[in-house]
Design a protein around this motif. Sequence first.
Motif, PDB file in Angstrom:
ATOM      1  N   ASN A  65      14.209  47.245  33.974  1.00 26.57           N
ATOM      2  CA  ASN A  65      13.109  46.825  32.858  1.00 26.57           C
ATOM      3  C   ASN A  65      14.271  47.002  31.279  1.00 26.57           C
ATOM      4  OD1 ASN A  65      11.474  47.153  30.565  1.00 26.57           O
ATOM      5  ND2 ASN A  65      11.148  49.318  30.834  1.00 26.57           N
ATOM      6  N   PRO A  66      14.133  45.362  31.169  1.00 26.21           N
ATOM      7  CA  PRO A  66      14.414  44.697  29.796  1.00 26.21           C
ATOM      8  C   PRO A  66      14.087  45.070  28.533  1.00 26.21           C
ATOM      9  CG  PRO A  66      13.198  42.771  30.614  1.00 26.21           C
ATOM     10  CD  PRO A  66      13.085  44.184  31.453  1.00 26.21           C
ATOM     11  N   LYS A  67      12.828  45.623  28.944  1.00 25.47           N
ATOM     12  CA  LYS A  67      12.338  45.932  27.610  1.00 25.47           C
ATOM     13  C   LYS A  67      12.469  47.533  26.863  1.00 25.47           C
ATOM     14  CE  LYS A  67       8.076  42.944  27.509  1.00 25.47           C
ATOM     15  NZ  LYS A  67       6.561  42.570  27.821  1.00 25.47           N
ATOM     16  N   VAL A  68      13.029  48.320  28.222  1.00 25.92           N
ATOM     17  CA  VAL A  68      13.310  49.127  27.797  1.00 25.92           C
ATOM     18  C   VAL A  68      13.336  50.622  28.172  1.00 25.92           C
ATOM     19  CG1 VAL A  68      15.609  50.613  26.421  1.00 25.92           C
ATOM     20  CG2 VAL A  68      15.513  48.321  26.329  1.00 25.92           C
ATOM     21  N   LEU A  69      11.888  50.738  27.424  1.00 24.42           N
ATOM     22  CA  LEU A  69      10.457  51.652  26.972  1.00 24.42           C
ATOM     23  C   LEU A  69       9.959  52.328  28.406  1.00 24.42           C
ATOM     24  CD1 LEU A  69       8.694  50.756  23.736  1.00 24.42           C
ATOM     25  CD2 LEU A  69      10.999  52.563  24.200  1.00 24.42           C
ATOM     26  N   ALA A  70      10.521  53.566  28.481  1.00 19.83           N
ATOM     27  CA  ALA A  70       8.784  54.260  29.764  1.00 19.83           C
ATOM     28  C   ALA A  70       7.311  53.439  29.873  1.00 19.83           C
ATOM     29  CB  ALA A  70       8.914  55.452  30.168  1.00 19.83           C
ATOM     30  N   ALA A  71       6.958  53.319  28.743  1.00 25.17           N
ATOM     31  CA  ALA A  71       5.333  52.990  28.668  1.00 25.17           C
ATOM     32  C   ALA A  71       5.739  51.173  30.212  1.00 25.17           C
ATOM     33  CB  ALA A  71       4.711  52.521  27.733  1.00 25.17           C
ATOM     34  N   ALA A  72       6.481  50.738  29.118  1.00 20.92           N
ATOM     35  CA  ALA A  72       6.419  48.796  29.827  1.00 20.92           C
ATOM     36  C   ALA A  72       7.570  49.089  31.450  1.00 20.92           C
ATOM     37  CB  ALA A  72       7.503  48.953  28.886  1.00 20.92           C
ATOM     38  N   GLY A  73       7.906  50.243  31.544  1.00 14.16           N
ATOM     39  CA  GLY A  73       8.423  50.488  32.880  1.00 14.16           C
ATOM     40  C   GLY A  73       7.478  50.250  33.757  1.00 14.16           C
ATOM     41  N   THR A  81       8.769  53.849  46.408  1.00 13.50           N
ATOM     42  CA  THR A  81       9.185  54.710  45.338  1.00 13.50           C
ATOM     43  C   THR A  81      10.291  53.598  43.950  1.00 13.50           C
ATOM     44  OG1 THR A  81       9.766  56.510  46.471  1.00 13.50           O
ATOM     45  CG2 THR A  81      10.469  56.574  44.186  1.00 13.50           C
ATOM     46  N   LEU A  82       9.337  53.652  43.520  1.00 18.50           N
ATOM     47  CA  LEU A  82       9.851  52.352  42.852  1.00 18.50           C
ATOM     48  C   LEU A  82      10.904  53.101  41.294  1.00 18.50           C
ATOM     49  CD1 LEU A  82       7.383  50.967  44.296  1.00 18.50           C
ATOM     50  CD2 LEU A  82       7.208  49.240  42.084  1.00 18.50           C
ATOM     51  N   VAL A  83      11.930  52.876  40.733  1.00 15.89           N
ATOM     52  CA  VAL A  83      12.518  53.522  39.811  1.00 15.89           C
ATOM     53  C   VAL A  83      12.748  52.081  39.090  1.00 15.89           C
ATOM     54  CG1 VAL A  83      15.396  54.647  38.975  1.00 15.89           C
ATOM     55  CG2 VAL A  83      13.670  55.205  40.921  1.00 15.89           C
ATOM     56  N   ILE A  84      12.574  51.992  37.759  1.00  9.89           N
ATOM     57  CA  ILE A  84      12.155  51.362  37.232  1.00  9.89           C
ATOM     58  C   ILE A  84      13.312  51.468  36.020  1.00  9.89           C
ATOM     59  CG2 ILE A  84      10.520  49.595  35.483  1.00  9.89           C
ATOM     60  CD1 ILE A  84       8.557  51.553  37.691  1.00  9.89           C
ATOM     61  N   ASP A  85      14.339  50.945  36.038  1.00 15.52           N
ATOM     62  CA  ASP A  85      15.365  50.710  35.093  1.00 15.52           C
ATOM     63  C   ASP A  85      15.809  50.382  33.339  1.00 15.52           C
ATOM     64  OD1 ASP A  85      18.449  52.292  33.992  1.00 15.52           O
ATOM     65  OD2 ASP A  85      18.862  50.317  34.323  1.00 15.52           O
ATOM     66  N   GLY A  86      15.207  51.199  32.418  1.00 11.73           N
ATOM     67  CA  GLY A  86      15.275  50.673  31.308  1.00 11.73           C
ATOM     68  C   GLY A  86      16.973  50.553  30.851  1.00 11.73           C
ATOM     69  N   MET A  87      17.570  49.098  31.602  1.00 11.32           N
ATOM     70  CA  MET A  87      19.326  48.813  31.148  1.00 11.32           C
ATOM     71  C   MET A  87      19.830  50.393  31.226  1.00 11.32           C
ATOM     72  SD  MET A  87      18.139  46.148  30.862  1.00 11.32           S
ATOM     73  CE  MET A  87      19.222  45.242  30.338  1.00 11.32           C
ATOM     74  N   SER A  88      19.947  51.318  31.758  1.00 10.74           N
ATOM     75  CA  SER A  88      21.027  52.620  31.995  1.00 10.74           C
ATOM     76  C   SER A  88      21.882  52.102  31.492  1.00 10.74           C
ATOM     77  CB  SER A  88      20.464  53.273  32.646  1.00 10.74           C
ATOM     78  OG  SER A  88      20.038  53.717  32.716  1.00 10.74           O
ATOM     79  N   SER A  89      23.309  52.693  31.162  1.00 12.58           N
ATOM     80  CA  SER A  89      24.506  52.601  30.603  1.00 12.58           C
ATOM     81  C   SER A  89      24.809  53.503  31.411  1.00 12.58           C
ATOM     82  CB  SER A  89      24.654  52.480  29.558  1.00 12.58           C
ATOM     83  OG  SER A  89      24.250  53.514  28.661  1.00 12.58           O
ATOM     84  N   ASP A  90      24.342  54.293  32.242  1.00  6.07           N
ATOM     85  CA  ASP A  90      25.091  55.753  32.860  1.00  6.07           C
ATOM     86  C   ASP A  90      24.782  55.437  34.328  1.00  6.07           C
ATOM     87  OD1 ASP A  90      22.631  56.089  33.662  1.00  6.07           O
ATOM     88  OD2 ASP A  90      22.778  58.057  32.733  1.00  6.07           O
ATOM     89  N   ARG A 111      -2.865  53.707  45.273  1.00 11.78           N
ATOM     90  CA  ARG A 111      -2.764  54.242  43.757  1.00 11.78           C
ATOM     91  C   ARG A 111      -1.740  54.361  43.687  1.00 11.78           C
ATOM     92  NH1 ARG A 111      -4.530  54.828  49.137  1.00 11.78           N
ATOM     93  NH2 ARG A 111      -7.322  55.653  49.067  1.00 11.78           N
ATOM     94  N   VAL A 112      -1.643  55.250  42.397  1.00  7.13           N
ATOM     95  CA  VAL A 112       0.336  55.217  42.086  1.00  7.13           C
ATOM     96  C   VAL A 112       0.099  56.604  41.152  1.00  7.13           C
ATOM     97  CG1 VAL A 112       1.319  54.574  39.662  1.00  7.13           C
ATOM     98  CG2 VAL A 112      -0.018  52.796  41.303  1.00  7.13           C
ATOM     99  N   ALA A 113       1.730  57.579  41.299  1.00  8.33           N
ATOM    100  CA  ALA A 113       1.631  58.107  40.810  1.00  8.33           C
ATOM    101  C   ALA A 113       2.906  58.087  40.140  1.00  8.33           C
ATOM    102  CB  ALA A 113       2.322  59.695  42.154  1.00  8.33           C
ATOM    103  N   ILE A 114       2.850  58.296  38.867  1.00  2.00           N
ATOM    104  CA  ILE A 114       3.804  58.038  37.067  1.00  2.00           C
ATOM    105  C   ILE A 114       4.595  59.330  37.490  1.00  2.00           C
ATOM    106  CG2 ILE A 114       3.388  57.676  34.887  1.00  2.00           C
ATOM    107  CD1 ILE A 114       1.706  55.776  35.315  1.00  2.00           C
ATOM    108  N   LEU A 115       5.940  59.174  37.464  1.00  2.00           N
ATOM    109  CA  LEU A 115       6.638  60.109  37.428  1.00  2.00           C
ATOM    110  C   LEU A 115       7.820  59.860  36.122  1.00  2.00           C
ATOM    111  CD1 LEU A 115       7.183  61.013  40.898  1.00  2.00           C
ATOM    112  CD2 LEU A 115       5.406  62.466  39.850  1.00  2.00           C
ATOM    113  N   SER A 116       8.750  60.988  35.510  1.00  2.00           N
ATOM    114  CA  SER A 116       9.489  61.085  34.572  1.00  2.00           C
ATOM    115  C   SER A 116      10.847  61.379  35.954  1.00  2.00           C
ATOM    116  CB  SER A 116       9.203  61.819  33.843  1.00  2.00           C
ATOM    117  OG  SER A 116      10.374  63.132  34.047  1.00  2.00           O
TER     118      SER A 116
END
Length: 135
Positions: A69-77, A39-48, A89-94
């Motif tokens: 993820n310094p580019k912030v956007l989900a697609a960049a993540g 599992t890779l959680v890719i964080d777009g600079m969260s403040s929480d 194989r990859v699964a993409i989740l929110s």
Amino acid sequence: MTLDPDLSVLIAVKNEAQHLTSTLEGLCSQLDSGVAFETLVIDGMSSDETAHVVSRFEHRLPGLRFLHNPKVLAAAGWNLGLIEARAPRVAILSGHAHLPPGYFKALLVALTSDRAGVGGVAVPVGTDQIRSEER
């Protein structure tokens, strides 16, 4: 964690502390499915408290990695996750994903040599609103 996961799960998030626990609990329910996954959680600079939520699962989810993820956007993540993924194989989740038991097993069974991808129904859950500064 197995050295050779069958599946890399990519979760691009930003300020998802409120919902991420449920998503990661759903991943824990997949552990007995017979599918080895990371599992890779890719964080777009969260403040929480997103990073803290992920840290609570370090001992429950083998192969859990927290990436910035310094580019912030989900697609960049997700693109960063694709580079870092170790599985074929990859699964993409929110960060709002709710997975039924056996979901990963069903995905892998559905993949065939003539089918590049499979997916499930995306049902909106929660009451998040897009803030004007995030558009």
